[in-house]
Every structure is written in C-alpha cells, then in structure tokens.
Design an enzyme around this catalytic site. Structure first.
Site, short mmCIF file in Angstrom:
data_model
loop_
_atom_site.label_atom_id
_atom_site.label_comp_id
_atom_site.label_asym_id
_atom_site.label_seq_id
_atom_site.Cartn_x
_atom_site.Cartn_y
_atom_site.Cartn_z
N GLU A 1 24.28 33.37 42.49
CA GLU A 1 24.12 34.64 42.95
C GLU A 1 25.19 35.42 43.09
O GLU A 1 26.40 35.06 43.37
CB GLU A 1 23.10 34.52 44.17
CG GLU A 1 21.87 33.77 43.95
CD GLU A 1 20.85 33.94 45.05
OE1 GLU A 1 21.42 34.10 46.14
OE2 GLU A 1 19.60 33.79 44.81
N ASN A 2 25.17 36.68 43.46
CA ASN A 2 26.43 37.49 43.57
C ASN A 2 25.83 38.77 44.82
O ASN A 2 24.65 39.06 44.88
CB ASN A 2 26.57 38.13 42.42
CG ASN A 2 27.98 38.92 42.29
OD1 ASN A 2 28.05 40.05 42.90
ND2 ASN A 2 28.95 38.51 41.99
N CYS B 1 20.26 32.63 36.65
CA CYS B 1 19.41 31.49 36.73
C CYS B 1 20.07 30.30 36.36
O CYS B 1 21.03 30.07 35.56
CB CYS B 1 18.23 31.67 36.04
SG CYS B 1 17.24 33.03 36.86
N GLU C 1 18.64 27.82 34.64
CA GLU C 1 18.42 27.45 33.29
C GLU C 1 19.37 28.16 32.10
O GLU C 1 19.63 27.59 31.40
CB GLU C 1 16.76 27.86 32.73
CG GLU C 1 15.66 27.56 33.82
CD GLU C 1 15.52 28.25 35.08
OE1 GLU C 1 16.40 28.78 35.73
OE2 GLU C 1 14.33 28.50 35.35
N CYS D 1 14.69 33.64 31.68
CA CYS D 1 15.00 32.29 31.12
C CYS D 1 14.14 31.90 29.85
O CYS D 1 14.60 31.25 28.87
CB CYS D 1 14.91 31.39 31.98
SG CYS D 1 16.47 31.70 33.28
ZN LIG Z 1 15.28 32.61 35.16
#
Ligand SMILES: [Zn+2]
Length: 151
Positions: free
Chosen positions: A57-58, A66, A68, A103
């Site tokens: 995250e940011n 994500c 994946e 994803c």
């Molecule tokens: Zn995802």
C-alpha cells in the site's frame, strides 16, 4: 463444477499444499498499514519456479498494488509468462479469499485455463480457473479481431 475444471493444474497434492503455504508466508510481508488487510500470493510457473508477492500500500492510497499482481509482475520481469497456478492468502477465516477485478484481468492476460487457489488461513482452499473467475473476458487476441473501418 469448479473442482472438476481445474482439478490440479498438473500439480500434486503436495505441490498444491506447498503453494498454499507459500502464499500465507508471503502474506507476512504485506505492507498494509492503511487497510490492515494483509494478502499474500504464490505463483507456480510452467517450469515449477515459484514467485511470491504481497500487497504493497501507499499513503497515496490509489497507488496500492495487490499481492497477486506483485507476484505476476515479479515473474514476468524475470522472463516467465506461462503459469500453472496461483494461490491467494488473506486473514479472513470464514470465506475463501477471492482476487479483485484488476487482478483477474491481469491473470487473464496470460490465459484463461490456469488455476487459482482461493485459500483460508487454515490452508484449506477452493479451486477455480481464471476463466471461471473472469467469464466473457477481454484478452490479447481481441486486439487482433476484424474491426469496422473508421467513419
Ligand atoms: Zn487485486
């Protein structure tokens, strides 16, 4: 239905168990200080090489990536584009963790007929294919289909 379509990805029960385990290990590295929703993934390539990923995250929220996609992008950047299976791990106990729409589309770029293991923390899993997760999808072949001429 899901069980029959992607029964094993050509993997043994042991290999599946290892992949599921690795996805949960990868989850430990999740950088998720904002959502506190940790996710891990483990991707089994055609030749058996495994790439793992976690969500990153940011503080500028929309820049999050994500688990994946982290795993897939790592693999592609190392020269791998054929995948047999990916396992996805989270902390939700009551349901098998499913991949987000972005994803699914990134998985679909590399084919519809490979396996996704949706897992729980107890290492149980549900087996699906990319095609089942993203039916009626848009992919690389669609770009080359005949088009009407410009108007
Ligand atoms: Zn995802």
């Amino acid at each position: 239905m899901a069980e029959k379509s992607a029964a094993s990805a050509g993997l043994t029960d042991e290999q599946i168990h290892e992949l599921v385990q690795k996805s949960h290990q990868a989850k430990q590295r999740a950088y998720a200080p904002y959502s506190n929703f940790r996710v891990g993934a483990a991707l089994h390539t055609e030749d058996g090489t495994i790439f793992t990923g976690c969500n990153v995250e940011n503080s500028s929220y929309s820049l999050a990536c994500c688990a994946e996609r982290t795993a897939i992008f790592k693999a592609v950047s190392e020269g791998y584009k054929s995948f047999r299976a990916i396992a996805i791990a989270g902390d939700v106990e009551s349901e098998f963790l499913a991949p987000c729409g972005s994803c699914r589309q990134v998985m679909r770029e590399f084919g519809t007929d490979w396996t996704v293991y949706l897992t729980k923390p107890d290492l149980s899993y549900r087996t699906m294919t990319v095609g089942e997760l993203l039916p009626c999808s848009f992919g690389p072949d669609d770009l080359n289909k005949p088009k009407v001429k410009g108007q």
